[in-house]
Motif scaffolding. Structure first.
Motif, PDB file in Angstrom:
ATOM      1  N   ARG A  22       4.787  -1.519   9.729  1.00  0.00           N
ATOM      2  CA  ARG A  22       4.919  -0.886   8.413  1.00  0.00           C
ATOM      3  C   ARG A  22       4.006   0.335   8.374  1.00  0.00           C
ATOM      4  N   ARG A  25       1.082   4.556   4.858  1.00  0.00           N
ATOM      5  CA  ARG A  25       1.084   5.118   3.500  1.00  0.00           C
ATOM      6  C   ARG A  25       1.911   4.290   2.522  1.00  0.00           C
ATOM      7  N   ARG A  26       1.273   3.861   1.441  1.00  0.00           N
ATOM      8  CA  ARG A  26       1.960   3.177   0.352  1.00  0.00           C
ATOM      9  C   ARG A  26       2.263   4.193  -0.750  1.00  0.00           C
ATOM     10  N   THR A  28       3.590   4.477  -4.510  1.00  0.00           N
ATOM     11  CA  THR A  28       3.884   3.710  -5.719  1.00  0.00           C
ATOM     12  C   THR A  28       4.879   4.444  -6.608  1.00  0.00           C
ATOM     13  N   GLU A  51       6.696  -0.434  -4.832  1.00  0.00           N
ATOM     14  CA  GLU A  51       6.144   0.545  -3.906  1.00  0.00           C
ATOM     15  C   GLU A  51       6.929   0.488  -2.611  1.00  0.00           C
ATOM     16  N   ARG A  52       6.757   1.529  -1.804  1.00  0.00           N
ATOM     17  CA  ARG A  52       7.450   1.580  -0.534  1.00  0.00           C
ATOM     18  C   ARG A  52       6.534   2.227   0.499  1.00  0.00           C
ATOM     19  N   ARG A  53       6.868   2.109   1.786  1.00  0.00           N
ATOM     20  CA  ARG A  53       6.067   2.708   2.854  1.00  0.00           C
ATOM     21  C   ARG A  53       6.775   3.949   3.398  1.00  0.00           C
ATOM     22  N   THR A 276       7.884  -4.440  -2.183  1.00  0.00           N
ATOM     23  CA  THR A 276       6.723  -3.710  -1.672  1.00  0.00           C
ATOM     24  C   THR A 276       7.022  -2.835  -0.462  1.00  0.00           C
ATOM     25  N   THR A 277       8.259  -2.896   0.042  1.00  0.00           N
ATOM     26  CA  THR A 277       8.588  -2.156   1.261  1.00  0.00           C
ATOM     27  C   THR A 277       9.702  -1.148   1.068  1.00  0.00           C
TER      28      THR A 277
END
Length: 323
Positions: A22, A25-26, A28, A51-53, A276-277
């Protein structure tokens, strides 16, 4: 006439190990709301993503695929020279050639394997898993590395809130090897090519992806529940036998709709990695299953039902025994 001799392989194939990567960087929803007309409530109510990466410049497709593939190899307990085939599922190559499958194999020290890229959109991992299973059972390969890797931020218009809030980056991998009993059920796959324009990249949009979100949503929620039921029937199991439900992480509303329609027992673990991904296309299913195994929510020996679907429009479902 002298007959052509055919190899014979194992009676079954199974997953020997998972690996994932993964990006650091996250991103939001609050961050996205600073650069486009959107907000956390709007995004979560429509797709369920918090949030995503997003990959940085050094987190290339090859680097992410190598990281995930290396972890899967380590988890399998195999040496690189025991792998005969590498299948790289991706829909986000910026150039069609050269493919990155051979590069990933070389970086992992796998000596001269068969190696190729496969593009079936977000169904790419499931298509590749079937290729791997068939290769092992036919005797074409002893062990196969399957990697789903995407840098969808390269092909997403970051000013288009319909796609920029959804798509993300990452890589997930498995090693498939021989088994006395099948650990990968028969695939149920297909395509609805009459709706090919629902997800596409067009020159007039600088090669960026465009998606008819409502069209895809209606197709997934009305047409694909039958595919899940067919995949279970093909494997000789029913909803009560499924320990883990891990469909493509496209939209939380689609996941919940499928879960409700199939009628799994309360104990069935449902993958919600999308929260979250984000949507990582061909990487989403191995990423979601890796996360569940790492957290302990899924266990060795569990039966998992997976379903990939996306651009094409393509789809593929299977029942898997987790390693």
């Amino acid at each position: 006439m002298t007959p052509i001799q055919l190899k014979t392989g194992a009676p079954g194939a199974r997953i020997l190990g998972f690996g994932s990567y993964r990006p650091r960087r996250r991103v939001t929803n609050a961050e996205l709301s600073e650069v486009m007309e959107t907000n956390d409530e709007w995004i979560q109510s429509r797709v369920g993503i918090a949030e995503r990466r997003w990959a940085s410049e050094d987190e290339t497709l090859v680097e992410m695929a190598v990281a995930a593939g290396g972890k899967a190899l380590a988890a399998s307990g195999l040496a690189p020279d025991e792998v005969d085939l590498v299948v790289l599922a991706t829909a986000s190559l910026q150039y069609p050639i050269p493919g990155i499958g051979p590069q990933v194999a070389h970086r992992l020290g796998i000596p001269r394997p068969g190696a190729f890229d496969l593009n079936a959109g977000c169904a790419g991992f499931c298509y590749s898993l079937e290729m791997a299973s068939n290769a092992v059972r036919s005797g074409s390969a002893r062990n196969v590395l399957v990697v789903g890797a995407e840098r969808l931020t390269d092909v997403t218009d970051q000013s288009d809130r319909a796609t920029a809030v959804i798509f993300a980056d990452g890589a997930g991998a498995v090693v498939v090897g021989a088994a006395d009993e099948p650990g990968i059920g028969p695939v149920v796959w297909g395509s609805d090519g009459d709706q090919h324009s629902a997800i596409e990249m067009v020159a007039g949009n600088d090669g960026k992806m465009i998606m008819a979100g409502q069209t895809v949503y209606r197709w997934a929620t009305t047409k694909l529940t039958a595919t899940l039921e067919q995949a279970m029937a093909a494997a000789g199991v029913g909803p009560d036998d499924i320990d883990v439900f891990a469909p493509h992480q496209a939209n939380l509303r689609i996941i919940e709709s499928m879960h409700k329609k199939v009628g799994f027992p309360e104990r069935t673990v449902v993958a919600r990695d999308i929260v979250t991904t984000g949507n990582t296309s061909a990487a989403s299913i191995p990423l979601a299953l890796s996360a569940l195994l790492e957290s302990g929510e899924a266990k060795s020996g569990d039966l998992a039902l997976v379903l990939g679907y996306g651009a094409g429009l393509t789809f593929a479902g299977q029942v898997l025994r987790l390693p």
